[in-house]
Motif scaffolding. Structure first.
Motif, PDB file in Angstrom:
ATOM      1  N   ARG A  55     -14.761   9.324   1.897  1.00 43.93           N
ATOM      2  CA  ARG A  55     -15.507   8.649   2.949  1.00 43.93           C
ATOM      3  C   ARG A  55     -14.822   7.321   3.212  1.00 43.93           C
ATOM      4  NH1 ARG A  55     -21.008   9.800   3.667  1.00 43.93           N
ATOM      5  NH2 ARG A  55     -20.984   8.052   5.150  1.00 43.93           N
ATOM      6  N   ALA A  56     -14.866   6.862   4.443  1.00 46.79           N
ATOM      7  CA  ALA A  56     -14.355   5.544   4.807  1.00 46.79           C
ATOM      8  C   ALA A  56     -15.536   4.604   5.002  1.00 46.79           C
ATOM      9  CB  ALA A  56     -13.531   5.622   6.088  1.00 46.79           C
ATOM     10  N   HIS A  57     -15.332   3.330   4.709  1.00 46.64           N
ATOM     11  CA  HIS A  57     -16.418   2.364   4.892  1.00 46.64           C
ATOM     12  C   HIS A  57     -16.846   2.376   6.358  1.00 46.64           C
ATOM     13  CE1 HIS A  57     -18.708  -1.361   4.919  1.00 46.64           C
ATOM     14  NE2 HIS A  57     -18.732  -1.298   3.602  1.00 46.64           N
ATOM     15  N   PRO A  58     -18.146   2.387   6.638  1.00 49.88           N
ATOM     16  CA  PRO A  58     -18.619   2.499   8.021  1.00 49.88           C
ATOM     17  C   PRO A  58     -18.330   1.297   8.901  1.00 49.88           C
ATOM     18  CG  PRO A  58     -20.449   2.083   6.527  1.00 49.88           C
ATOM     19  CD  PRO A  58     -19.252   2.360   5.665  1.00 49.88           C
ATOM     20  N   GLU A  59     -18.022   0.150   8.303  1.00 44.08           N
ATOM     21  CA  GLU A  59     -17.812  -1.063   9.100  1.00 44.08           C
ATOM     22  C   GLU A  59     -16.484  -1.759   8.848  1.00 44.08           C
ATOM     23  OE1 GLU A  59     -21.064  -3.615   8.279  1.00 44.08           O
ATOM     24  OE2 GLU A  59     -22.601  -2.200   8.946  1.00 44.08           O
ATOM     25  N   VAL A  60     -15.951  -1.638   7.644  1.00 44.93           N
ATOM     26  CA  VAL A  60     -14.792  -2.441   7.263  1.00 44.93           C
ATOM     27  C   VAL A  60     -13.485  -1.672   7.430  1.00 44.93           C
ATOM     28  CG1 VAL A  60     -13.696  -3.747   5.403  1.00 44.93           C
ATOM     29  CG2 VAL A  60     -16.190  -3.725   5.614  1.00 44.93           C
ATOM     30  N   TYR A  61     -12.576  -2.246   8.162  1.00 44.63           N
ATOM     31  CA  TYR A  61     -11.193  -1.784   8.232  1.00 44.63           C
ATOM     32  C   TYR A  61     -10.361  -2.958   8.699  1.00 44.63           C
ATOM     33  CZ  TYR A  61     -11.742  -1.538  13.314  1.00 44.63           C
ATOM     34  OH  TYR A  61     -11.976  -1.852  14.634  1.00 44.63           O
ATOM     35  N   PHE A  62      -9.060  -2.896   8.504  1.00 39.44           N
ATOM     36  CA  PHE A  62      -8.186  -4.020   8.830  1.00 39.44           C
ATOM     37  C   PHE A  62      -7.007  -3.514   9.659  1.00 39.44           C
ATOM     38  CE2 PHE A  62     -10.151  -4.497   4.673  1.00 39.44           C
ATOM     39  CZ  PHE A  62     -10.896  -5.661   4.859  1.00 39.44           C
ATOM     40  N   SER A  63      -6.870  -4.023  10.872  1.00 44.57           N
ATOM     41  CA  SER A  63      -5.812  -3.555  11.757  1.00 44.57           C
ATOM     42  C   SER A  63      -4.647  -4.535  11.777  1.00 44.57           C
ATOM     43  CB  SER A  63      -6.354  -3.373  13.178  1.00 44.57           C
ATOM     44  OG  SER A  63      -6.894  -4.593  13.665  1.00 44.57           O
ATOM     45  N   ALA A  64      -3.505  -4.049  12.274  1.00 39.87           N
ATOM     46  CA  ALA A  64      -2.288  -4.856  12.404  1.00 39.87           C
ATOM     47  C   ALA A  64      -1.864  -5.492  11.087  1.00 39.87           C
ATOM     48  CB  ALA A  64      -2.459  -5.925  13.481  1.00 39.87           C
ATOM     49  N   VAL A  65      -1.954  -4.738   9.998  1.00 38.12           N
ATOM     50  CA  VAL A  65      -1.540  -5.233   8.684  1.00 38.12           C
ATOM     51  C   VAL A  65      -0.034  -5.013   8.530  1.00 38.12           C
ATOM     52  CG1 VAL A  65      -1.821  -5.007   6.191  1.00 38.12           C
ATOM     53  CG2 VAL A  65      -3.790  -4.656   7.708  1.00 38.12           C
ATOM     54  N   PRO A  66       0.757  -6.084   8.367  1.00 42.13           N
ATOM     55  CA  PRO A  66       2.211  -5.923   8.210  1.00 42.13           C
ATOM     56  C   PRO A  66       2.567  -5.391   6.827  1.00 42.13           C
ATOM     57  CG  PRO A  66       1.621  -8.241   8.060  1.00 42.13           C
ATOM     58  CD  PRO A  66       0.352  -7.502   8.379  1.00 42.13           C
ATOM     59  N   VAL A  67       3.134  -4.200   6.788  1.00 43.03           N
ATOM     60  CA  VAL A  67       3.473  -3.543   5.525  1.00 43.03           C
ATOM     61  C   VAL A  67       4.949  -3.161   5.536  1.00 43.03           C
ATOM     62  CG1 VAL A  67       3.048  -1.546   4.043  1.00 43.03           C
ATOM     63  CG2 VAL A  67       1.136  -2.650   5.226  1.00 43.03           C
ATOM     64  N   PHE A  68       5.624  -3.428   4.431  1.00 45.41           N
ATOM     65  CA  PHE A  68       7.028  -3.063   4.285  1.00 45.41           C
ATOM     66  C   PHE A  68       7.151  -1.900   3.313  1.00 45.41           C
ATOM     67  CE2 PHE A  68      11.026  -3.371   1.865  1.00 45.41           C
ATOM     68  CZ  PHE A  68      11.939  -3.227   2.894  1.00 45.41           C
ATOM     69  N   GLU A  74      14.076   5.568  -3.876  1.00 42.30           N
ATOM     70  CA  GLU A  74      14.227   6.986  -4.197  1.00 42.30           C
ATOM     71  C   GLU A  74      12.952   7.581  -4.787  1.00 42.30           C
ATOM     72  OE1 GLU A  74      17.590   7.437  -6.737  1.00 42.30           O
ATOM     73  OE2 GLU A  74      18.999   6.525  -5.325  1.00 42.30           O
ATOM     74  N   ASP A  75      11.903   6.773  -4.886  1.00 43.76           N
ATOM     75  CA  ASP A  75      10.633   7.249  -5.426  1.00 43.76           C
ATOM     76  C   ASP A  75       9.958   8.178  -4.424  1.00 43.76           C
ATOM     77  OD1 ASP A  75      11.048   5.661  -7.642  1.00 43.76           O
ATOM     78  OD2 ASP A  75       9.926   3.972  -6.816  1.00 43.76           O
ATOM     79  N   LEU A  76       9.332   9.234  -4.928  1.00 38.06           N
ATOM     80  CA  LEU A  76       8.609  10.150  -4.052  1.00 38.06           C
ATOM     81  C   LEU A  76       7.426   9.443  -3.396  1.00 38.06           C
ATOM     82  CD1 LEU A  76       8.612  13.417  -6.211  1.00 38.06           C
ATOM     83  CD2 LEU A  76      10.067  12.854  -4.253  1.00 38.06           C
ATOM     84  N   GLU A  77       6.748   8.599  -4.168  1.00 39.19           N
ATOM     85  CA  GLU A  77       5.656   7.796  -3.635  1.00 39.19           C
ATOM     86  C   GLU A  77       6.180   6.378  -3.442  1.00 39.19           C
ATOM     87  OE1 GLU A  77       2.727   8.831  -2.695  1.00 39.19           O
ATOM     88  OE2 GLU A  77       3.009  10.896  -3.363  1.00 39.19           O
ATOM     89  N   LYS A  78       6.555   6.057  -2.221  1.00 44.20           N
ATOM     90  CA  LYS A  78       7.163   4.762  -1.946  1.00 44.20           C
ATOM     91  C   LYS A  78       6.118   3.643  -2.026  1.00 44.20           C
ATOM     92  CE  LYS A  78      10.784   6.744   0.977  1.00 44.20           C
ATOM     93  NZ  LYS A  78      11.865   6.501   0.015  1.00 44.20           N
ATOM     94  N   LYS A  79       6.514   2.537  -2.641  1.00 45.38           N
ATOM     95  CA  LYS A  79       5.601   1.423  -2.867  1.00 45.38           C
ATOM     96  C   LYS A  79       5.475   0.556  -1.614  1.00 45.38           C
ATOM     97  CE  LYS A  79       4.888  -2.498  -6.010  1.00 45.38           C
ATOM     98  NZ  LYS A  79       5.425  -3.203  -7.206  1.00 45.38           N
ATOM     99  N   PRO A  80       4.259   0.330  -1.135  1.00 46.07           N
ATOM    100  CA  PRO A  80       4.067  -0.539   0.028  1.00 46.07           C
ATOM    101  C   PRO A  80       3.952  -2.004  -0.388  1.00 46.07           C
ATOM    102  CG  PRO A  80       1.998   0.502  -0.547  1.00 46.07           C
ATOM    103  CD  PRO A  80       3.023   1.014  -1.525  1.00 46.07           C
ATOM    104  N   TYR A  81       4.542  -2.882   0.411  1.00 43.30           N
ATOM    105  CA  TYR A  81       4.464  -4.324   0.172  1.00 43.30           C
ATOM    106  C   TYR A  81       3.736  -4.990   1.342  1.00 43.30           C
ATOM    107  CZ  TYR A  81       8.015  -3.837  -3.502  1.00 43.30           C
ATOM    108  OH  TYR A  81       8.705  -3.484  -4.639  1.00 43.30           O
ATOM    109  N   TYR A  82       2.853  -5.909   1.022  1.00 42.39           N
ATOM    110  CA  TYR A  82       2.128  -6.679   2.030  1.00 42.39           C
ATOM    111  C   TYR A  82       2.991  -7.877   2.411  1.00 42.39           C
ATOM    112  CZ  TYR A  82      -1.795  -9.351   4.043  1.00 42.39           C
ATOM    113  OH  TYR A  82      -2.634 -10.068   4.866  1.00 42.39           O
ATOM    114  N   VAL A  83       3.252  -8.062   3.702  1.00 43.41           N
ATOM    115  CA  VAL A  83       4.130  -9.132   4.180  1.00 43.41           C
ATOM    116  C   VAL A  83       3.286 -10.277   4.737  1.00 43.41           C
ATOM    117  CG1 VAL A  83       6.034  -9.725   5.717  1.00 43.41           C
ATOM    118  CG2 VAL A  83       5.888  -7.423   4.739  1.00 43.41           C
ATOM    119  N   VAL A  84       3.521 -11.486   4.230  1.00 41.77           N
ATOM    120  CA  VAL A  84       2.723 -12.638   4.634  1.00 41.77           C
ATOM    121  C   VAL A  84       3.622 -13.833   4.971  1.00 41.77           C
ATOM    122  CG1 VAL A  84       0.799 -11.912   3.162  1.00 41.77           C
ATOM    123  CG2 VAL A  84       2.485 -13.516   2.270  1.00 41.77           C
TER     124      VAL A  84
END
Length: 205
Positions: A55-68, A74-84
């Motif tokens: 389930r997703a929260h009914p009210e909370v979400y965050f748009s335009a989040v800069p992620v690298f 080479e990882d199958l699950e690539k690590k996301p970085y938050y850019v600030v």
């Protein structure tokens, strides 16, 4: 001869970094909170795909989040970085940087996660599979949803649960600084000299 000092572990950014980043994006973010239920966990996994019911929260979400996402990983699950901070402007249009929508989600087993989904490209186009993820997250605000990948059709099939299950128990504090700190931890890029960017450019440590 003095012994060399051991390398220190990377420190988790202070809370004010996440608060400042939240302020700079406040006008493009949507957040709220439900009645007090329980405290958030110490760590929230950041995922780009989810196979279980959620389930997703009914009210909370965050748009335009800069992620690298490191394209050299080479990882199958690539690590996301938050850019600030300054890094956001310095990396504008660069390889691996995407604006994403972050959806706080809860699995059927009560595990809190952060689902990040890419937003449209500069020309407004979006892959059909990505569109399906957004639609599933929106549907999950009111219903239990599951996504499965159809290899032949190359699309996500979105299923709606028929069983009736209790509403998710969300943390009291669903603010952006708190959730992002728990989700990204020290996976934050504050400047262009970050080790993961230096590696991308092929520069020596």
């Amino acid at each position: 001869m003095a012994e060399p000092k051991p390398k220190s572990e990377p420190q988790m950014p202070q809370m004010d970094i996440f608060a400042l980043a939240a302020e700079t994006r406040k006008e493009r973010s949507s957040s709220g909170s439900k009645p007090k239920i329980f405290s958030a966990p110490k760590k929230i996994p950041v995922v780009m795909k989810i196979k279980t019911w959620f389930r997703a929260h009914p009210e909370v979400y965050f748009s335009a989040v800069p992620v690298f996402i490191d394209p050299t990983s080479e990882d199958l699950e690539k690590k996301p970085y938050y850019v600030v901070g300054d890094a956001r402007d310095e990396m504008e249009g660069g390889e691996g940087l995407r604006e994403m929508t972050a959806y706080p989600i809860m699995t059927a087993n009560g595990r809190l996660m952060m689902l990040i989904v890419a937003e449209a490209d500069m020309d407004g186009t979006m892959h059909s599979a990505t569109e399906a993820k957004h639609e599933a997250a929106k549907e999950a605000r009111e219903k239990w949803v599951r996504m499965s990948w159809d290899k032949e059709a190359m699309v996500y099939d979105v299923s709606i649960a028929e069983w009736d299950r209790k509403e998710p128990r969300w943390p009291e504090d669903m603010s952006e600084p708190t959730l992002f700190r728990l989700a990204f931890g020290n996976a934050v890029i504050e400047n262009y000299d970050h080790p993961v960017l230096r590696n991308l450019r092929g520069e020596a440590d």
